[in-house]
Design an enzyme around this catalytic site. Structure first.
Site, short mmCIF file in Angstrom:
data_model
loop_
_atom_site.label_atom_id
_atom_site.label_comp_id
_atom_site.label_asym_id
_atom_site.label_seq_id
_atom_site.Cartn_x
_atom_site.Cartn_y
_atom_site.Cartn_z
N LYS A 96 0.85 -1.19 0.00
CA LYS A 96 0.00 0.00 0.00
C LYS A 96 0.89 1.24 0.00
CE LYS A 96 -2.93 2.71 3.06
NZ LYS A 96 -3.59 2.75 4.38
N GLY A 157 -7.38 8.71 11.38
CA GLY A 157 -7.57 8.79 12.82
C GLY A 157 -8.57 9.82 13.28
N ALA A 183 -9.26 5.32 5.74
CA ALA A 183 -8.99 6.47 6.62
C ALA A 183 -10.24 7.25 6.96
CB ALA A 183 -7.96 7.43 6.00
N GLY A 184 -10.37 7.55 8.23
CA GLY A 184 -11.40 8.46 8.71
C GLY A 184 -12.68 7.80 9.20
N ASN A 205 -8.59 1.18 11.01
CA ASN A 205 -7.63 0.88 12.07
C ASN A 205 -8.08 1.52 13.38
OD1 ASN A 205 -5.43 0.51 13.77
ND2 ASN A 205 -3.94 0.81 12.20
N THR A 206 -7.92 2.85 13.49
CA THR A 206 -8.20 3.52 14.76
C THR A 206 -9.63 3.29 15.25
OG1 THR A 206 -6.67 5.23 14.02
CG2 THR A 206 -7.99 5.73 15.94
#
Lengths: 255, 255, 255, 255
Positions: A96, A157, A183-184, A205-206
Site C-alpha cells: 500500500k 484517525g 482512513a477516517g 484501524n483507529t
C-alpha cells in the site's frame, strides 16, 4: 468477492494493526473481524529487527494476507526503498503506497503518491494506493495501472466518517479497479455508508483499535460492512422530501 | 434484549408490513429480517373483514408479536376506537399510537397523540407512541406512562434518514422507557446510526418493502441494526479535526 | 482588502461572465455585484474574433480587472498557448489556470494543473489556480509560487455548496497566498460559509447567472460575502450540544 | 416588509438583549444591526424593579418595539402572569411565549406553550410563540391564532445552526402567519440559510452578544439576513450532482 491483483478475498474489511491496547485484544479483534488482509507500517512493525517482539509473529500467517504500507516515507524514493526491503524479506509483493504530505492533517501527497505508484508498478509490485478523494487523481492512478485506489473518507484517525460522499461516488463510478475506502471511518454507520456508495472494501484501524472495546467494535464493523454491501446490492429507496404512506388508507374502514 | 411492556425480544428490528411486491417476497423478507414484532395498520389489513386475503394469515403467528397501529385516525377518539376493535378481535393488547397531523408530510399530531396515549393507557393497553423528535413531547409521553416512545428520524417513507441526531440523542438520554426510532430510515447506514445513538430498536417499512430486492435489504437491515448496537456498546472513538497517526513513526527505521 | 499579485481590490467577489440570459441583465448583475474582477473563458468570449459580439466590449474596461481562464484546455501546453494568445492581445497578464480532467464532474486535473501553473509562472504571468480541495495539492501549488489557490467547493455548476469544509479550512490555515473558493456555490449561505471559514474571496458564476433573477442574486451574493467576511473577523461563538440560556434566570423575579 | 399583528417593520432581524459584555457594546450592536424589535426576558430585565439599572433605559424607546418574552416560566399560568405584569407596566401588548420544558436542552414545552398562547390570545395580546420545529405543533399554534410562529433552529445558545431544514421548510410552506427562526443560529451563514428557506425573520441573541466582537457580528448578521432574503426572492439554482459548465466550449477556438 474482493479481487486484488491475483488474489481473491471473502471479506471486504481490511484491518490495520496499529495502536491496540495489547496483543491479546488485537488478536481477538482480528479474529472476530474476519479480516483476511492485515495492514501494517513497515517502519513500525520491527519487521527489520527480528530481535524485537512483533504482533505479526503471533499470527498464523497462513491465514492472512499482509499488506505492508509505506507510511513514514515522504518521497517516492523512500517509499520504494521501504517496499523493496519488505519484498527482499519475503514479506509480501503487495504494497500500500502511503505518502503523507502534511504532518498535521496526515493527508497524502498527490505528486509523490503518483510517482511512487508508477515506480512500484514497474518493479512488479501489486500496488494499492492511498489517495485523497480527488476524482481525477484517482483516475490518473488507475491509468498508471494500480491494482486498487484507496481514497480517504476523512483524515487518518479523525473518526469524522465520509466528508465528501459525492467525490467517493464519482471515484467508484469511474473505476474499473477496486475502490477501498481508507482512513477516517469512525463508527459502523460510516463503514456501512462507504459500502452503500458502492465501495469494494473498507480499511479501518483507529476506529477499532481506539474503541473502548476493540473486539466488540471489530465485530460491529464486520457486520456493518456486510450490511452496507447488501444494502448496495439490494438497491435502496430514493430519498424524497414529501412522505409516502407505508400504509395507504384508500377504501378502507370508514372512520 | 428489548423489553416492551411485559414482553422481551431478541431482535431490535420492528418490521412494517405495508406495500411489499407480493406475499411471498414479504414472507421471505420477514423471515430473513429475524424481526419478532410486525406492525400493521389496523385499517388496512382487512383484519375486520375476514373474507379478504390477509398477509397475517400466512404467518405462523405463534412466532411473531403483532403491533397494530392506529394509522388513519385523525383524532384520539378514532385511534382509541380502532384499538378497542383490535383488542376485541383478540389481535393484541399492544398498540402503536399513530395519529397523522399533516397529509403532506405525514408528521404526527402532538396534541391528539398525547390524548390518545393517555386514553389507551387508562384502558390498560401496552402503548408505544409514534411522535416527532420534539424532546419535551417525548418526555411528556413518558410521564404519561407510555411503554416506548417512537420518534421519527424523518418523514414516513421519505428515506431521508436521521435529520436531527441531536434531538434523538436528547430523547435517548432522558428516557427510561425504550426509544424506538421510527420512520424515515432509508438505508442500512441510517439504521446503524440510530442504534449508535443509543436507540433500543428501529422500526422500518418502506426502506425494506420499497427496495429493489426487499429480501436482501431485510438482511442488510438486520445486520446494520446489530452493527449499530454493537458499535454503541463498544464505545466509538471521538471525532477530531486533526489527524492522529494509526502508525506512529517515532524512533523507527531511519529514512 | 484582497491582494492578487501586485493589484489590490475592495471586493471579495470574483464574478464569472458565462450564460446570462442576455447582455443587459449581465451588465446590471455585474454592476450590482460590485465585483472588480470578471472571469471569462478565453476560448468562449470570441476574444480572438473581433468581428463577433462580445460582452466584454459592453463594459467600461477601465473599471474592471479581467481574469481570463484556460477552460477548454486539457493539457498544460494547451493552457499555456491560450494564455499566451491572451497576453499577446493585450488582454491581461493575470490568468486563471483551469484544466478539467473529467468531462462529467468537471473536476480539475491535478497533474496538468500543476504543470500549467509552473509553466505560466516561468513566463511571468500572475497565476491563480483552480484546483480540487486536495490539501497537499494546494500546498504544492503555493510552493510553486502561484499567486492564489482556488479550491472548488463542489463541482462547477452543481450548486451543492461546500462539500468538505474541513479540507477548505486546512487549505486556508496553511496558505500564505490568498485562497479563493471557486465552483459549486449555490446560494448566499454557501458564499457566507466560505468567507466564514476564512477564505479571502469567492468566485461565482452559475449561482448568479442561472438564478431566476440574476440581478437580485448578484446583490444577495455581494451582501453574503460581506456578511461572511465580517462574521469571520467578528469571531463566532463555539458550537455546543447543550444549551446556554441567553437570558439567565438566577436571582430574579420569583415565580 | 415584516408584519406582526398591526405593526410593520423594515428589518427582518429581531435582536435579543441578553449577556453582552457591557451596555456600550450592546447599544452599538443594536444600532449597527438596524433591528427594530428587541427581545428581553421580563424576569431578567429588572423591569419590575425600577431602582436597578436596566439596558432598556439607555435606549430611545421611540425607535424600537419591545418584545418581552416569558422565559423563566414553567407553566402557562406563570407565563400569563408575567405577560400581564408587563402589560400593566405599559411595556408592550406584544409578547413572545417562551416556556422551557427541559433545563438541559432549553427546548420548549409543547403543551404549556399551546396553553399559554391560547390564554394570551384570549386576553388580547399580540402573541409570537417560540416552539420546536414540530410541524404539526406549528400548525396548531397558527390555528389558535398566534401572530407568528417561532421555531427553533437548534437549542438556545448552542450555535449549531439549522439542524432540520426540512421541518422548517414544511412550517414555512404551511404558514400564513410570519415564521421567525428563533434560537440556535451561530453565524451569518445560518441566518442566511434561514432566510433562504423562506423565513420571514430571524431572532438572534447569543450569536451576536457572545461573539468576540459583538458589534461587527451584529453588522454581519444584518447583511446575512438581507442576503438570505434577496437570495430567496431571486430564486436559487437547483442542486445537481453532475456539473454543468459555466463556460460552454462548443464551436469555439480549436485546440
Amino acid at each position: 468477492m474482493l479481487k486484488l491483483g491475483d488474489r481473491t478475498f471473502q471479506s471486504r474489511l481490511l484491518l490495520g494493526t496499529g495502536k491496540y491496547p495489547n496483543f491479546e485484544i488485537q488478536k481477538e479483534a482480528v479474529r472476530v473481524s474476519e479480516a483476511e488482509i492485515l495492514t501494517f507500517a513497515l517502519r513500525r512493525m520491527n519487521v527489520f529487527e527480528p530481535s524485537q517482539p512483533n504482533f505479526l509473529e503471533m499470527l498464523d500467517l497462513s491465514k492472512y494476507t499482509l499488506l505492508p504500507n509505506t507510511a513514514g516515507a515522504k518521497t517516492a524514493e523512500e517509499a520504494v526503498r521501504t517496499a523493496q526491503l519488505a519484498k527482499a524479506s519475503g514479506l509480501c509483493d503487495m504494497v500500500k503506497v502511503e505518502i503523507i504530505g502534511c504532518d498535521r492533517s496526515l493527508l497524502p501527497d498527490p505528486v509523490e503518491t503518483l510517482r511512487a505508484s508508477e515506480m512500484l508498478l514497474k518493479e512488479g509490485f501489486t500496488v494499492l494506493t492511498y489517495t485523497s478523494d480527488d476524482v481525477v487523481l484517482a483516475r490518473r492512478l488507475e491509468e498508471l495501472g494500480v491494482h486498487a485506489v484507496m481514497p480517504g473518507a476523512s483524515p487518518i484517525g479523525s473518526g469524522k466518517g465520509i466528508l465528501n460522499p459525492l467525490n467517493l461516488k464519482f471515484i467508484i463510478e469511474q473505476s474499473k479497479v477496486p475502490v477501498i475506502i481508507d482512513a477516517g471511518i469512525g463508527s459502523p454507520k460510516d463503514a456501512a455508508y462507504a459500502m452503500e456508495l458502492g465501495a469494494d472494501a473498507v480499511l479501518l484501524n483507529t476506529a477499532v483499535s481506539g474503541a473502548k472495546d476493540p473486539v466488540k467494535m471489530a465485530e460491529a464493523m464486520k457486520l456493518a460492512i456486510e450490511a452496507g454491501r447488501l444494502g448496495y446490492e439490494a438497491g435502496r429507496i430514493e430519498e424524497r422530501d414529501y412522505a409516502v404512506a407505508s400504509s395507504p388508507m384508500e377504501g378502507l374502514l370508514p372512520t
